[in-house]
Write an enzyme that holds these catalytic residues in place. Structure first.
Site, mmCIF file in Angstrom:
data_model
loop_
_atom_site.group_PDB
_atom_site.id
_atom_site.type_symbol
_atom_site.label_atom_id
_atom_site.label_comp_id
_atom_site.label_asym_id
_atom_site.label_seq_id
_atom_site.Cartn_x
_atom_site.Cartn_y
_atom_site.Cartn_z
ATOM 1 N N GLN A 63 0.829 -1.206 0.000
ATOM 2 C CA GLN A 63 0.000 0.000 0.000
ATOM 3 C C GLN A 63 0.866 1.261 0.000
ATOM 4 O OE1 GLN A 63 -2.260 -0.392 3.684
ATOM 5 N NE2 GLN A 63 -0.462 -1.220 4.693
ATOM 6 N N GLU A 133 0.031 0.609 13.698
ATOM 7 C CA GLU A 133 0.434 1.799 14.464
ATOM 8 C C GLU A 133 0.878 1.440 15.877
ATOM 9 O OE1 GLU A 133 -2.802 1.245 13.288
ATOM 10 O OE2 GLU A 133 -3.774 3.192 13.049
ATOM 11 N N ASP A 153 0.809 -8.339 11.578
ATOM 12 C CA ASP A 153 0.539 -7.313 10.563
ATOM 13 C C ASP A 153 1.374 -7.624 9.341
ATOM 14 O OD1 ASP A 153 0.775 -4.712 9.044
ATOM 15 O OD2 ASP A 153 -0.562 -4.069 10.647
ATOM 16 N N ALA A 187 -2.213 -12.245 8.693
ATOM 17 C CA ALA A 187 -3.084 -12.576 9.825
ATOM 18 C C ALA A 187 -4.087 -13.657 9.452
ATOM 19 C CB ALA A 187 -3.811 -11.324 10.306
ATOM 20 N N ASP A 204 -7.927 -4.968 13.614
ATOM 21 C CA ASP A 204 -7.675 -3.547 13.371
ATOM 22 C C ASP A 204 -6.972 -3.437 12.031
ATOM 23 O OD1 ASP A 204 -7.218 -0.845 13.537
ATOM 24 O OD2 ASP A 204 -5.535 -1.020 14.933
#
Length: 390
Positions: A63, A133, A153, A187, A204
């Site tokens: 991304q 984050e 992640d 994940a 998340d």
């Protein structure tokens, strides 16, 4: 001449006035040409603000990644969408994390008539999918019952960028916490293959956008597998996109091509769990209210008990269980005075900036218009038939 002094003063005043006018005009022109950040919220709607700094811009394997300073302070942006902003990230992360962790404890019978919990009481183990984050892990680690956190992640670059430019979200203090098992990986693959059981699972992850890295984590197939990975009184929660108090027609819930996923995520989780309970909070930096869905198994009245949990009980559990994570710097937007590192010995309600017993009930009080919109939406998200958010 006697009049010359007066004339000179008048001319000086007029000159000063003209200078001020010129300065104002120059300021206005500079404002017009200043860097601006604009983000599309929906068809025909943009959130636009001053862009005061660009700290990082890159394209990872998965991304686009930017860290900027804007009206909302330091902000992480991926694929053109705000993920987390200094001004209000605590609204998102406290809302995502604390309701399911406390509810897991209540499902297990802790805090039922009293708030004292057995040493080592649930929840003890938490899985986090996404959360680059590190703020979701930060909030989990505030619970003193926690013994193990597994965070997976897929984008190592996001985690490194956040540790460098956004340490207040968690940074090295969270990444290197002794209870953390931080894994760079998929994940979805991890959950499909693991033999481990978790008390709470938290998703998340990026919104379900076409070609985005997280779409498989919003499907019926994944949710059914998640229900198998949870312990007996386990709780699953995921962020669920826009939860507008008055849904705009562009959401088109129940209509092919609709761009809201709040209803479909709730529907899909309801096929894998006894209860799928939607809730929401306002997020100014997102330009709208934001939805979450909690899912769990239990008796018929469990969902109603969750929505109407006694505020005094929740406040007592916060006082008993919640503490700071040592070494995480405090946001300038969240503290009085200059940025500081927390001592690590603060306890209870002073640690949390948003969530408490009163807020809990408000989170589960969705507007009549939103509830009606969600009732009319019967879509289910599967691998073969995914639904993408705007």
């Amino acid at each position: 001449m006697a009049s010359s002094a007066s004339d000179g003063a008048s001319k000086g005043q007029n000159g000063a006035s003209k200078d001020r006018g010129d300065d104002d005009a120059i300021h206005k022109e500079r404002a017009k040409s200043a860097f601006r950040y604009a983000e599309s919220i929906g068809p025909g709607l943009e959130l636009e603000m001053d862009l005061t700094a660009i700290h990082h811009a890159s394209v990872s394997e998965f991304q686009e990644v930017q860290v900027i300073d804007s009206y909302f302070g330091r902000t992480l942006v991926t694929d053109g969408k705000t993920q987390s902003a200094e001004h209000d990230e605590f609204l998102y992360h406290e809302t995502l994390v604390h309701p399911p962790l406390f509810w897991c404890a209540m499902l297990g019978g802790e805090g039922g008539g009293e708030t004292k919990r057995k040493r080592g009481g649930a929840p003890r183990s938490v899985f986090i999918g996404g959360g680059g984050e590190l703020a979701t892990a930060r909030e989990v680690l505030r619970h003193d019952t926690i013994e193990r956190v597994v965070m997976v992640d897929i984008d190592a670059e996001v985690m490194e960028v956040c540790k460098k430019y956004m340490p207040e979200w968690g940074g090295e203090a969270v990444a290197n916490h002794p209870k953390m098992d931080l894994i760079v990986g998929d994940a979805h693959k991890y959950i499909m293959e693991t033999d481990e059981k978790f008390d709470v699972m938290i998703l998340d992850i990026s919104d379900p956008i076409e070609a985005g890295p997280g779409i498989a984590l919003y499907t019926q197939e994944f949710y059914r597998r998640a229900s198998e990975v949870l312990t007996k009184n386990g709780v699953f929660v995921t962020q669920a996109g826009s939860a507008a108090i008055v849904p705009h027609p562009h959401h088109c819930d129940g209509v092919e091509g609709g761009s809201s996923c709040f209803g479909p995520i709730r529907n899909t989780l309801a096929t894998a769990f006894d209860h799928a309970v939607p809730y929401a909070t306002s997020l100014p930096s997102f330009g709208e209210d934001w939805g979450f869905v909690m899912a769990f198994n239990g008796p018929k009245d469990a969902a109603e008990r969750l929505r109407n949990a006694d505020p005094k009980l929740i406040d007592a559990m916060i006082e008993e269980r919640i503490g700071t994570v040592p070494g995480v710097p405090e946001h300038r937007f969240r503290a009085v005075g200059v940025t500081r590192a927390t001592r690590g010995d603060e306890r209870g309600g002073e640690v949390l900036k948003h969530y408490d017993g009163v807020v809990h009930r408000g989170l589960f009080t969705l507007s009549k218009a939103l509830r009606g919109s969600m009732r009319s939406d019967e879509r289910i998200m599967t691998m073969d038939d995914p639904i993408f958010m705007y």
